[in-house]
Design a protein around this motif. Sequence first.
Motif, PDB file in Angstrom:
ATOM      1  N   GLY A 134     -58.187   5.922  19.209  1.00 55.66           N
ATOM      2  CA  GLY A 134     -57.130   6.862  18.877  1.00 55.66           C
ATOM      3  C   GLY A 134     -56.008   6.299  18.040  1.00 55.66           C
ATOM      4  N   LYS A 135     -56.215   5.107  17.490  1.00 52.76           N
ATOM      5  CA  LYS A 135     -55.223   4.506  16.594  1.00 52.76           C
ATOM      6  C   LYS A 135     -55.901   3.414  15.778  1.00 52.76           C
ATOM      7  N   GLU A 136     -55.192   2.921  14.787  1.00 56.34           N
ATOM      8  CA  GLU A 136     -55.800   1.921  13.894  1.00 56.34           C
ATOM      9  C   GLU A 136     -55.842   0.563  14.580  1.00 56.34           C
ATOM     10  N   ARG A 137     -57.010   0.218  15.067  1.00 52.38           N
ATOM     11  CA  ARG A 137     -57.227  -1.077  15.712  1.00 52.38           C
ATOM     12  C   ARG A 137     -57.896  -2.069  14.777  1.00 52.38           C
ATOM     13  N   ILE A 138     -58.618  -1.572  13.762  1.00 48.65           N
ATOM     14  CA  ILE A 138     -59.331  -2.457  12.835  1.00 48.65           C
ATOM     15  C   ILE A 138     -58.961  -2.132  11.396  1.00 48.65           C
ATOM     16  N   ILE A 139     -58.654  -3.161  10.633  1.00 48.35           N
ATOM     17  CA  ILE A 139     -58.512  -3.102   9.177  1.00 48.35           C
ATOM     18  C   ILE A 139     -59.606  -3.987   8.601  1.00 48.35           C
ATOM     19  N   VAL A 140     -60.285  -3.527   7.568  1.00 44.98           N
ATOM     20  CA  VAL A 140     -61.309  -4.351   6.911  1.00 44.98           C
ATOM     21  C   VAL A 140     -60.750  -4.885   5.604  1.00 44.98           C
ATOM     22  N   ARG A 141     -60.902  -6.186   5.400  1.00 47.38           N
ATOM     23  CA  ARG A 141     -60.414  -6.810   4.175  1.00 47.38           C
ATOM     24  C   ARG A 141     -61.597  -7.433   3.436  1.00 47.38           C
ATOM     25  N   PHE A 142     -61.748  -7.050   2.183  1.00 44.03           N
ATOM     26  CA  PHE A 142     -62.860  -7.516   1.370  1.00 44.03           C
ATOM     27  C   PHE A 142     -62.387  -8.645   0.454  1.00 44.03           C
ATOM     28  N   LEU A 143     -62.964  -9.821   0.646  1.00 44.34           N
ATOM     29  CA  LEU A 143     -62.562 -11.012  -0.085  1.00 44.34           C
ATOM     30  C   LEU A 143     -63.606 -11.333  -1.147  1.00 44.34           C
ATOM     31  N   GLN A 144     -63.206 -11.282  -2.386  1.00 40.67           N
ATOM     32  CA  GLN A 144     -64.106 -11.665  -3.469  1.00 40.67           C
ATOM     33  C   GLN A 144     -64.570 -13.108  -3.256  1.00 40.67           C
ATOM     34  N   PHE A 145     -65.844 -13.361  -3.448  1.00 39.10           N
ATOM     35  CA  PHE A 145     -66.391 -14.709  -3.348  1.00 39.10           C
ATOM     36  C   PHE A 145     -65.894 -15.517  -4.539  1.00 39.10           C
ATOM     37  N   PHE A 146     -64.899 -16.370  -4.299  1.00 42.29           N
ATOM     38  CA  PHE A 146     -64.342 -17.172  -5.389  1.00 42.29           C
ATOM     39  C   PHE A 146     -64.299 -18.640  -4.976  1.00 42.29           C
ATOM     40  N   ARG A 205     -55.541   2.972   1.426  1.00 42.68           N
ATOM     41  CA  ARG A 205     -56.024   3.912   2.425  1.00 42.68           C
ATOM     42  C   ARG A 205     -57.262   4.600   1.854  1.00 42.68           C
ATOM     43  N   VAL A 206     -58.287   4.720   2.666  1.00 45.63           N
ATOM     44  CA  VAL A 206     -59.542   5.343   2.238  1.00 45.63           C
ATOM     45  C   VAL A 206     -59.658   6.693   2.932  1.00 45.63           C
ATOM     46  N   GLY A 207     -59.556   7.765   2.154  1.00 44.37           N
ATOM     47  CA  GLY A 207     -59.692   9.098   2.705  1.00 44.37           C
ATOM     48  C   GLY A 207     -58.750   9.370   3.866  1.00 44.37           C
ATOM     49  N   ASP A 208     -57.636   8.652   3.925  1.00 43.98           N
ATOM     50  CA  ASP A 208     -56.649   8.773   4.995  1.00 43.98           C
ATOM     51  C   ASP A 208     -57.251   8.540   6.375  1.00 43.98           C
ATOM     52  N   LYS A 209     -58.314   7.724   6.434  1.00 46.09           N
ATOM     53  CA  LYS A 209     -58.975   7.447   7.708  1.00 46.09           C
ATOM     54  C   LYS A 209     -58.884   5.986   8.129  1.00 46.09           C
ATOM     55  N   VAL A 210     -58.738   5.104   7.165  1.00 40.97           N
ATOM     56  CA  VAL A 210     -58.758   3.681   7.486  1.00 40.97           C
ATOM     57  C   VAL A 210     -58.035   2.907   6.386  1.00 40.97           C
ATOM     58  N   GLY A 261     -58.228  -3.854   2.747  1.00 42.41           N
ATOM     59  CA  GLY A 261     -57.544  -4.781   1.860  1.00 42.41           C
ATOM     60  C   GLY A 261     -58.529  -5.404   0.890  1.00 42.41           C
ATOM     61  N   ILE A 262     -58.044  -5.793  -0.257  1.00 37.13           N
ATOM     62  CA  ILE A 262     -58.887  -6.480  -1.245  1.00 37.13           C
ATOM     63  C   ILE A 262     -58.152  -7.717  -1.745  1.00 37.13           C
TER      64      ILE A 262
END
Length: 349
Positions: A171-183, A237-242, A245-246
């Motif tokens: 019922g709340k934002e517990r997870i954020i996904v962060r996408f790290l470019q392979f550098f 924010r993606v579709g106001d659902k989650v 990060g990049i």
Amino acid sequence: MENWHLRFGVTSNCNFRCKYCNSHNTNSEDMSDKDIKEILEAAISNGVKRVHWTGGEPLFKRNICDYMKYAKELGYEEQSMTTNGFFLEKMAESLKDSGLSRINVSLDTMDREKFKNIVGIDSLDRVISGIEKMLETSDCLIKINMVVMKDNLNEVTDFIKYAIKQNEKYGKERIIVRFLQFFPCNPNQLEKDGQKFWVNEYITETNILDEVKKLGDIKEISRTNISGDNPSMRYYRVGDKVTIGILAMFSWKYPCGSCHKLRISPLGEATICLNDKKTVKITGTSLEEKKKIIKEMMDRRDTIIEKNTTRKHFRNNLGEFRFGKNGKEANIEEFYEMLRKGKGRECSI
């Protein structure tokens, strides 16, 4: 004063052997309990109120929770950690009781065979169970850090869907996904096989964003709304659902984020910038000397930025601050040229 935090690497050791990291370094000698506790004391005496535990794998450190409890007693207001997740299920209760307020879990795939191929251990189920145990046990915000490569690019949407599912469950934002470019940032990219692996698996920031957009419209948001201090990360924010990060440092040419991080390496070196060649051996000194070293470094920080406005978040001896010097160095431009030769001149960097 600025909102400083202590980024404390308590060990170079790790139970994983990730292909892109430092798979050959497993037996580094850690600093003493006395030095760890005195560094915590010295930092907070200089106004630092947050600590981020890193490694190697910090949960591989046998008495990590003792240090966290000590930091809590000293008055640290926030404690975060970056971990591979292997020990989370077993240690969830202890971490909660020790004062953990936020956790970053490194997880690159939800495919069991891919996971085993990347990290060298068949333990995906254990990591997932650890994440979900932390969700059940604590109120910690969990940031899943996915290093995005060609081989796992198609899983970007799977990670976002997983975060949405867990956030809806609680019922709340517990997870954020962060996408790290392979550098290039680890010792393995200084080896011939590691360079080949990187060139073959490299993807662009645009590749990541194109995958994210498959789930809906995205809107960039200010990082000031996100708990935790990574001034280089861009959040959406993606579709106001989650929230996602990049971090695409290679595409962005490694800009300095003007952070206020007091970094302590597992080898006992202290610095206030990853690219600062002037590191100071802080272990083996007295408490008063530690306080003085930290104060001088913090005072020097703004002078460094003023004198070099084009500084980069890049260290030519990759992974040096965590694993020590390995005798090899590579300039940023060498990697850009390497990619052009490997992918063709039309490659989008």
